[in-house]
Design a protein around this motif. Structure first.
Motif, mmCIF file in Angstrom:
data_model
loop_
_atom_site.group_PDB
_atom_site.id
_atom_site.type_symbol
_atom_site.label_atom_id
_atom_site.label_comp_id
_atom_site.label_asym_id
_atom_site.label_seq_id
_atom_site.Cartn_x
_atom_site.Cartn_y
_atom_site.Cartn_z
ATOM 1 N N GLN A 54 0.845 -1.202 0.000
ATOM 2 C CA GLN A 54 0.000 0.000 0.000
ATOM 3 C C GLN A 54 0.879 1.251 0.000
ATOM 4 N N SER A 55 1.889 1.124 0.797
ATOM 5 C CA SER A 55 2.803 2.245 0.888
ATOM 6 C C SER A 55 3.486 2.529 -0.462
ATOM 7 N N ALA A 56 3.813 1.458 -1.196
ATOM 8 C CA ALA A 56 4.450 1.607 -2.509
ATOM 9 C C ALA A 56 3.514 2.263 -3.510
ATOM 10 N N GLU A 57 2.277 1.883 -3.455
ATOM 11 C CA GLU A 57 1.324 2.489 -4.400
ATOM 12 C C GLU A 57 1.187 3.972 -4.125
ATOM 13 N N TYR A 58 1.208 4.305 -2.852
ATOM 14 C CA TYR A 58 1.104 5.715 -2.484
ATOM 15 C C TYR A 58 2.318 6.486 -3.003
ATOM 16 N N LEU A 59 3.465 5.843 -2.843
ATOM 17 C CA LEU A 59 4.694 6.495 -3.298
ATOM 18 C C LEU A 59 4.705 6.668 -4.823
ATOM 19 N N VAL A 60 4.180 5.683 -5.530
ATOM 20 C CA VAL A 60 4.116 5.790 -6.999
ATOM 21 C C VAL A 60 3.257 6.956 -7.401
ATOM 22 N N THR A 61 2.176 7.113 -6.720
ATOM 23 C CA THR A 61 1.278 8.232 -7.026
ATOM 24 C C THR A 61 1.993 9.561 -6.813
ATOM 25 N N GLN A 62 2.752 9.624 -5.718
ATOM 26 C CA GLN A 62 3.475 10.867 -5.426
ATOM 27 C C GLN A 62 4.548 11.142 -6.495
ATOM 28 N N VAL A 63 5.242 10.046 -6.940
ATOM 29 C CA VAL A 63 6.284 10.228 -7.981
ATOM 30 C C VAL A 63 5.671 10.734 -9.282
ATOM 31 N N ASN A 64 4.518 10.200 -9.630
ATOM 32 C CA ASN A 64 3.860 10.657 -10.872
ATOM 33 C C ASN A 64 3.459 12.117 -10.767
ATOM 34 N N ASN A 65 2.979 12.492 -9.596
ATOM 35 C CA ASN A 65 2.594 13.896 -9.419
ATOM 36 C C ASN A 65 3.827 14.815 -9.552
ATOM 37 N N LEU A 66 4.953 14.340 -8.980
ATOM 38 C CA LEU A 66 6.170 15.144 -9.098
ATOM 39 C C LEU A 66 6.626 15.270 -10.558
ATOM 40 N N ASN A 67 6.515 14.212 -11.321
ATOM 41 C CA ASN A 67 6.896 14.266 -12.753
ATOM 42 C C ASN A 67 6.045 15.270 -13.512
ATOM 43 N N LYS A 68 4.783 15.298 -13.197
ATOM 44 C CA LYS A 68 3.906 16.275 -13.870
ATOM 45 C C LYS A 68 4.322 17.698 -13.550
ATOM 46 N N ASP A 69 4.642 17.894 -12.228
ATOM 47 C CA ASP A 69 5.094 19.255 -11.848
ATOM 48 C C ASP A 69 6.361 19.654 -12.597
ATOM 49 N N VAL A 70 7.296 18.682 -12.758
ATOM 50 C CA VAL A 70 8.539 18.986 -13.491
ATOM 51 C C VAL A 70 8.253 19.321 -14.958
ATOM 52 N N ASP A 71 7.384 18.581 -15.607
ATOM 53 C CA ASP A 71 7.039 18.857 -17.018
ATOM 54 C C ASP A 71 6.394 20.217 -17.175
ATOM 55 N N LEU A 72 5.525 20.561 -16.276
ATOM 56 C CA LEU A 72 4.879 21.879 -16.353
ATOM 57 C C LEU A 72 5.899 22.998 -16.215
ATOM 58 N N LEU A 73 6.854 22.793 -15.300
ATOM 59 C CA LEU A 73 7.890 23.826 -15.094
ATOM 60 C C LEU A 73 8.769 23.984 -16.358
ATOM 61 N N LYS A 74 9.149 22.848 -16.984
ATOM 62 C CA LYS A 74 9.968 22.909 -18.221
ATOM 63 C C LYS A 74 9.200 23.613 -19.342
ATOM 64 N N LEU A 75 7.936 23.300 -19.484
ATOM 65 C CA LEU A 75 7.130 23.943 -20.538
ATOM 66 C C LEU A 75 7.025 25.432 -20.314
ATOM 67 N N ARG A 76 6.930 25.838 -19.078
ATOM 68 C CA ARG A 76 6.818 27.251 -18.755
ATOM 69 C C ARG A 76 8.100 28.011 -19.110
ATOM 70 N N ILE A 77 9.213 27.337 -18.803
ATOM 71 C CA ILE A 77 10.526 27.963 -19.119
ATOM 72 C C ILE A 77 10.700 28.129 -20.619
ATOM 73 N N GLU A 78 10.336 27.092 -21.384
ATOM 74 C CA GLU A 78 10.497 27.151 -22.844
ATOM 75 C C GLU A 78 9.622 28.238 -23.464
ATOM 76 N N ASN A 79 8.421 28.389 -23.017
ATOM 77 C CA ASN A 79 7.462 29.322 -23.624
ATOM 78 C C ASN A 79 7.688 30.765 -23.207
ATOM 79 N N GLU A 80 8.117 30.978 -21.979
ATOM 80 C CA GLU A 80 8.189 32.341 -21.460
ATOM 81 C C GLU A 80 9.638 32.848 -21.370
ATOM 82 N N VAL A 81 10.542 32.057 -20.881
ATOM 83 C CA VAL A 81 11.918 32.526 -20.656
ATOM 84 C C VAL A 81 12.672 32.722 -21.980
ATOM 85 N N GLN A 82 12.534 31.744 -22.916
ATOM 86 C CA GLN A 82 13.269 31.855 -24.196
ATOM 87 C C GLN A 82 12.774 33.023 -25.034
#
Length: 773
Positions: A54-82
């Motif tokens: 159960q604990s592993a499934e919870y951790l997987v969910t958290q890792v996926n959420n973190l990956n989404k946050d990272v992708d959103l941040l990269k997209l923001r940098i590409e569109n606005e900073v460049q």
């Protein structure tokens, strides 16, 4: 401290108040925490499987959420900073272009300042007559203006005005330099521009003055300053070119052309004056040593008073150090050397090989002349065309000799033919004395003495066996043959190349005769019988000499001539044919005229009519007159045998025509027969008179007594006269059953036709005709 990117983004107002760097650090720490938890989970996996699941499934969910946050941040940098970075780069580029433009403006202003400074210094130095410095400043201004004009995309309206100002200043300086130059070399030319006249040349003067002026600066002689300034401005060649043309046309070339012209040098406090004087001389062309002496005097004065100015090493002309004498030498040498060759050396070439040794003095004088000019720096390098021409005297001698021979020969060929001289068997051409051929004989070849001894025999030939019969030839042809002998004699005393050239020049003489004479004298040879006879004799005379001409000189000529190439025999048939064809053409013309005259005799019919008889008598007289005129112009010209053959042929043509006309008559009355007999008797009595010998040949009457030999139909003509006076019985007797004299000359039909025409139709005539078989 926030990063540069963060500050830029923050200043643009597109990020929240939270610092991106802080959030990234926080996210990184969270990732580390999750990683630790995952490791703990893996360690406990085999101990507590279900709770960890159960604990592993919870951790997987958290890792996926973190990956989404990272992708959103990269997209923001590409569109606005460049996008913000591109804007910043564009602004930076504009600033750089503005800086470059400001730099160019500063450079242009600096060039304009240098141009203005150069012009100001130029004006100052020009006023001080410091021409070298003025020219350098003017060239610097020219360089500045050139640099300004070369900047593309940066054009100033003032540049046109600057160019005009620079041109004006340059012309102003050239004017001052020209004024100074004219004070140093002053020409006094004749009023007429005709420098080919000796009278005009005598009025020419050249004043040379190279001393410094009273107000000259301490920089040295002004001549060097003027010439250096002209060199810097690139105008030295132009100034010296104009001077060189005057020098060539009014001094140097006249000294070469006129042998009577001499140089007078008058010394002055500030220089010298060059004048001319004319002295009487018998020479048509000056000798090379005299010409070289005059030219060295003039060029030496120019070098001393005008071209020997002290020049600094900085003074350059097209990248090389200025040597004034070399500049002037390059401008005048080609023309003056050509003039020396054309008006002097050509005429100094000897016309006789015996004088070739004396020409060494001319070669030596030419070499000394060039060495003197090299010492004064007028010339540079090795031997020039002038010296090459002088040293190649053998070739020029041969060319000149051949040219003179051809010109003399052509003049003889185009002279009058009718001026004649008499040739007899005793006539001989004076052969030049030839030295005995030196060296060994060619292998397999006999000497002339051996050939002569081999021809000797007990029975001697007449000394006139191979002589030309007595006749008349043109005086010009006799001189032409003498010219050929003299030229071949000259060939034997020349060097091998010259000897061969002279030999073939003699051959060219005869080729020229073959082509020129029949063309040049064509009309006279056709119209005048005497000239055609003389031309025939000329050709036979030349052919007679060509038989032995080559052999006489063969052993005194170089190879390959001595090996058999020295011959003229191949030209003999052509000359014989040329003379024969010309005379035969005249014979055909005379035959046509004879037949044309006899055509007016009205076929010798109806001689009872007085008008017909007069026409026939007139035709006979015209024929005899024509033959008599031909005899007068031919008898003393043609050889006796040829004359007799020619006159016999023409007389035979006339009587043959008379025989054919009379034998063709169908009715001859008694009176007609008498008149025809009278006409024939006139021909028989006066025709042979053309064979009467000349007074000096009166002892030789054999050819006059042999008229039947030269006139083929002579006996037939006499038999015709007998028939015209004979009766039937006499005709039968002379027929003699086909063996008599009438049968020898006439055919059966001709005799029968004559009997029918002369006698009426009777039994006696029928009986007589029956006996003619």
């Amino acid at each position: 401290m926030a990063s540069f990117v963060t500050e830029v983004l923050a200043s643009s107002g597109r990020l929240e108040k939270e610092d991106l760097g802080t959030k990234i650090n926080r996210l990184s720490r969270r990732v580390e925490e999750v990683k630790g938890e995952v490791c703990d989970m893996i360690n406990k996996k085999y101990d507590e499987f279900l709770p960890s699941m159960q604990s592993a499934e919870y951790l997987v969910t958290q890792v996926n959420n973190l990956n989404k946050d990272v992708d959103l941040l990269k997209l923001r940098i590409e569109n606005e900073v460049q996008n913000d970075l591109k804007v910043a780069i564009s602004e930076f580029t504009e600033l750089k272009q503005q800086l470059e433009k400001n730099t160019i403006i500063l450079a242009v202003l600096q060039q304009l300042q240098e141009f203005n400074s150069a012009i100001e210094k130029y004006n100052l130095t020009l006023s001080e007559r410091n021409y070298i410095s003025a020219a350098e400043h003017l060239e610097k201004a020219q360089s500045c203006l050139k640099t300004l004009k070369s900047r593309k995309g940066f054009e100033l309206q003032v540049l046109k005005s600057l160019g005009i100002e620079l041109t004006v200043q340059k012309q102003n300086m050239l004017y001052h330099l020209g004024e100074e130059w004219q004070k140093m070399a002053v020409w006094k030319l004749p009023p007429s521009k005709d420098y080919s006249s000796l009278e005009m040349i005598l009025k020419t003067e050249l004043h040379l003055c190279a001393l410094p002026s009273t107000d000259e600066s301490r920089s040295g002689p002004i001549l060097g300053s003027v010439l250096q300034a002209l060199a810097i401005l690139g105008e030295l060649n132009t100034k010296l070119k104009f001077f060189s043309q005057l020098l060539l046309n009014y001094i140097l070339k006249p000294l070469v052309k006129y042998p009577s012209l001499h140089v007078l040098v008058e010394s002055q406090p500030q220089g010298v004056i060059v004048r001319f004087e004319s002295m009487k001389t018998e020479l048509e062309h000056p000798s090379p040593p005299q010409v070289f002496m005059k030219l060295k005097l003039v060029l030496g004065l120019l070098h001393k008073h005008l071209l020997d100015a002290p020049l600094e090493s900085q003074k350059v002309l097209e990248g090389n150090k200025v040597v004034l004498a070399e500049v002037l030498g390059d401008l005048i040498w080609e023309e003056i050397s050509e003039a020396i060759i054309k008006d002097c050396l050509v005429y100094s070439i000897p016309t006789n090989s015996s004088k070739l040794e004396l020409y060494e003095e001319v070669i030596k004088a030419t070499e000394e002349f060039e060495n003197t000019l090299k010492g004064m720096r007028y010339l540079k390098g090795d031997a020039t065309e002038l010296l090459k021409y002088a040293r190649n005297v053998n070739a020029h001698f041969a060319s000149k000799k051949c040219q003179d021979v051809i010109v003399t020969a052509r003049n003889l060929m185009t002279s009058e033919i009718h001026n004649t001289v008499k040739i007899t068997p005793e006539s001989k051409v004076t052969l030049p004395k030839l030295q005995s051929p030196s060296g060994e004989k060619v292998k397999g070849q006999k000497s002339p003495s051996h050939e002569a001894s081999a021809l000797e025999n007990e029975v001697k030939l007449s000394p006139h066996t191979f002589s030309l019969p007595t006749c008349r030839i043109s005086e010009s042809v006799e001189k032409l043959m003498q010219l050929a002998y003299q030229t071949l004699s000259e060939a034997t005393a020349s060097n091998p190349p010259c000897s061969i050239q002279l030999f073939y020049t003699v051959r060219n003489i005869f080729h020229l005769f073959y082509d020129v004479v029949p063309t040049y004298h064509k009309q006279n040879l056709q119209k005048l019988p005497q000239l055609s006879a003389i031309h025939h004799n000329n050709c036979m005379y030349i052919a007679h000499h060509l038989l032995t001409l080559g052999h006489q000189f063969r052993y005194h000529l170089p190879a390959p001539l001595i090996d058999g190439a020295a011959t003229f025999v191949d030209m003999v048939p052509g000359f014989r044919r040329l003379g024969t064809e010309t005379f035969l053409a005249q014979m055909r013309t005379q035959k046509e005229e004879l037949l044309d005259r006899l055509s007016n005799a009205r076929s010798f019919s109806n001689m009872e009519d007085e008008e017909n008889y007069n026409a026939a008598h007139k035709a006979i007289r015209q024929v005899i007159h024509q033959l008599s005129c031909l005899g007068k112009v031919w008898q003393d010209v043609l050889p006796v045998t040829l004359y007799c053959k020619a006159m016999g042929t023409l007389l035979n043509t006339a009587i043959t025509e008379m025989i054919s006309k009379i034998t063709a008559l169908q009715d001859i009355s008694t009176e007609d027969g008498e008149r025809l007999y009278a006409l024939c008797r006139t021909m028989v009595e006066e025709g042979p008179l053309v064979f009467t010998p000349l007074p000096e040949e009166s002892k030789n009457k054999t050819f006059q007594q042999e008229v039947p030999v030269y006139v083929q139909k002579w006996m037939k003509f006499k038999e015709l006269m007998i028939i015209l006076q004979a009766n039937l019985q006499e005709i039968i007797d002379r027929w003699a059953d086909g063996k008599g004299p009438i049968a020898t000359e006439f055919s059966t039909n001709e005799v029968k036709n004559l009997i029918r025409a002369l006698f009426q139709n009777t039994e006696r005539r029928a009986a007589a005709l029956a006996r003619i078989k």
